[in-house]
Design a protein around this motif. Sequence first.
Motif, PDB file in Angstrom:
ATOM      1  N   PHE A 191      37.093  45.454  27.297  1.00  0.00           N
ATOM      2  CA  PHE A 191      36.255  46.667  27.330  1.00  0.00           C
ATOM      3  C   PHE A 191      35.583  46.875  25.973  1.00  0.00           C
ATOM      4  CE2 PHE A 191      34.935  51.006  27.605  1.00  0.00           C
ATOM      5  CZ  PHE A 191      34.750  51.260  28.957  1.00  0.00           C
ATOM      6  N   GLU A 192      36.332  46.645  24.896  1.00  0.00           N
ATOM      7  CA  GLU A 192      35.776  46.824  23.550  1.00  0.00           C
ATOM      8  C   GLU A 192      34.667  45.808  23.269  1.00  0.00           C
ATOM      9  OE1 GLU A 192      39.331  46.608  21.254  1.00  0.00           O
ATOM     10  OE2 GLU A 192      39.666  48.794  21.312  1.00  0.00           O
ATOM     11  N   LYS A 193      34.807  44.617  23.827  1.00  0.00           N
ATOM     12  CA  LYS A 193      33.731  43.623  23.689  1.00  0.00           C
ATOM     13  C   LYS A 193      32.482  44.101  24.425  1.00  0.00           C
ATOM     14  CE  LYS A 193      36.610  39.533  23.010  1.00  0.00           C
ATOM     15  NZ  LYS A 193      37.089  38.233  23.579  1.00  0.00           N
TER      16      LYS A 193
ATOM     17  N   CYS B  72      36.423  41.254  31.881  1.00  0.00           N
ATOM     18  CA  CYS B  72      37.260  40.076  32.173  1.00  0.00           C
ATOM     19  C   CYS B  72      36.464  38.796  32.398  1.00  0.00           C
ATOM     20  CB  CYS B  72      38.157  40.315  33.386  1.00  0.00           C
ATOM     21  SG  CYS B  72      39.030  41.903  33.363  1.00  0.00           S
ATOM     22  N   THR B  73      35.143  38.866  32.406  1.00  0.00           N
ATOM     23  CA  THR B  73      34.355  37.658  32.706  1.00  0.00           C
ATOM     24  C   THR B  73      34.464  36.623  31.602  1.00  0.00           C
ATOM     25  OG1 THR B  73      32.387  38.748  31.777  1.00  0.00           O
ATOM     26  CG2 THR B  73      32.692  38.870  34.159  1.00  0.00           C
ATOM     27  N   GLU B  74      34.820  37.058  30.391  1.00  0.00           N
ATOM     28  CA  GLU B  74      34.906  36.110  29.270  1.00  0.00           C
ATOM     29  C   GLU B  74      36.315  35.537  29.114  1.00  0.00           C
ATOM     30  OE1 GLU B  74      36.610  39.796  27.504  1.00  0.00           O
ATOM     31  OE2 GLU B  74      35.158  39.271  29.046  1.00  0.00           O
ATOM     32  N   ILE B  75      37.238  35.952  29.986  1.00  0.00           N
ATOM     33  CA  ILE B  75      38.639  35.530  29.876  1.00  0.00           C
ATOM     34  C   ILE B  75      38.884  34.312  30.748  1.00  0.00           C
ATOM     35  CG2 ILE B  75      41.020  36.239  30.313  1.00  0.00           C
ATOM     36  CD1 ILE B  75      40.086  39.127  29.817  1.00  0.00           C
ATOM     37  N   SER B  76      39.615  33.351  30.220  1.00  0.00           N
ATOM     38  CA  SER B  76      39.913  32.141  30.984  1.00  0.00           C
ATOM     39  C   SER B  76      41.325  32.178  31.567  1.00  0.00           C
ATOM     40  CB  SER B  76      39.740  30.897  30.106  1.00  0.00           C
ATOM     41  OG  SER B  76      40.560  30.977  28.948  1.00  0.00           O
TER      42      SER B  76
END
Length: 311
Positions: free
Chosen positions: A42-44, A84-88
């Motif tokens: 969220f902070e990103k 969450c789209t940037e999380i693998s």
Amino acid sequence: MHLLLLLPFFQLLHGLDVSNFVPKVSADISPCKSCKILVQSFEKGLEKTKNGHFGGGNTAWEEKNLLTYAKSEVRFVEIHDSLCTEISRDQDMCFYLSSEYEHHLKEWWTDGRQEDLFQWFCVDKLKVCCPPKHYGPDCLPCKGYPNVCNSHGTCKGDGTRKGNGSCKCKNGYEGTNCDHCANNYFAIQKNNTFTCEECHKSCKDSCTDSGPKGCDECKDGWVYMGEGEGCVDVDECLEQDVCTSQQFCINNDGSYSCLSCDPSCTDCYGDGNDMCFNCAAGYIMKDKKCIDASEGYEVEEKTDGHQMEEL
């Protein structure tokens, strides 16, 4: 035609109850860590949209007559939709939490974001984390707070709702608050703090200073040679019959090793056929090396033949 083929699939989805679906997660991820991952995402999103604005039309008019973009629901939706789209790793859990607790995130957003999101969401609202240097269900202060574990260890359960708050000391430290040095370490005082340094390898269990002179007692394989030298390595290779006749001795710090001679030697003083005292059966000494006897004879015959031709 394609829609007809997909119809049974949509009917199946419609019949499933996904409201209680919880995705599988890695064994090492805790509820607190999951919450942190969502907050960080969220902070990103906040960072990515900090320079954004309402799209299209008269932007100046929109910002004057509507909520500014920075505090608008439009911005919140943009951030939430990209969560969450940037999380693998453990992305499914992040997506699940973002959907399950969207109303909490929306509440924080509409209340003006006065508090830190992690504190408000993970600590106060969901109660899955504790503030730093606190632990357990009641978020009690860790041992020695605020100077937790004398800065020489970590608090068990730090920042989570688990653990017992005891100290896990770094190497060289021990005690309930990591407040003194372990065996084979000595303390160095500096101002009002101390650090523990490892004793020299020649010390048995304890020391008062660095180097071999600081040992209280010498380890096996070392001998005390007075205050001027301290503990000195014993050269076991100078002793007789340390190794067998078919081995040679290598001195190590505090010990020694016996290595096998070259197969061409019956006894030796080092590795290789050029370090034999005597040659084994089937070998002869030539140019200070033990070589195969048959090769030695061939060399001699060739040499003798060449010399006779010259005569």
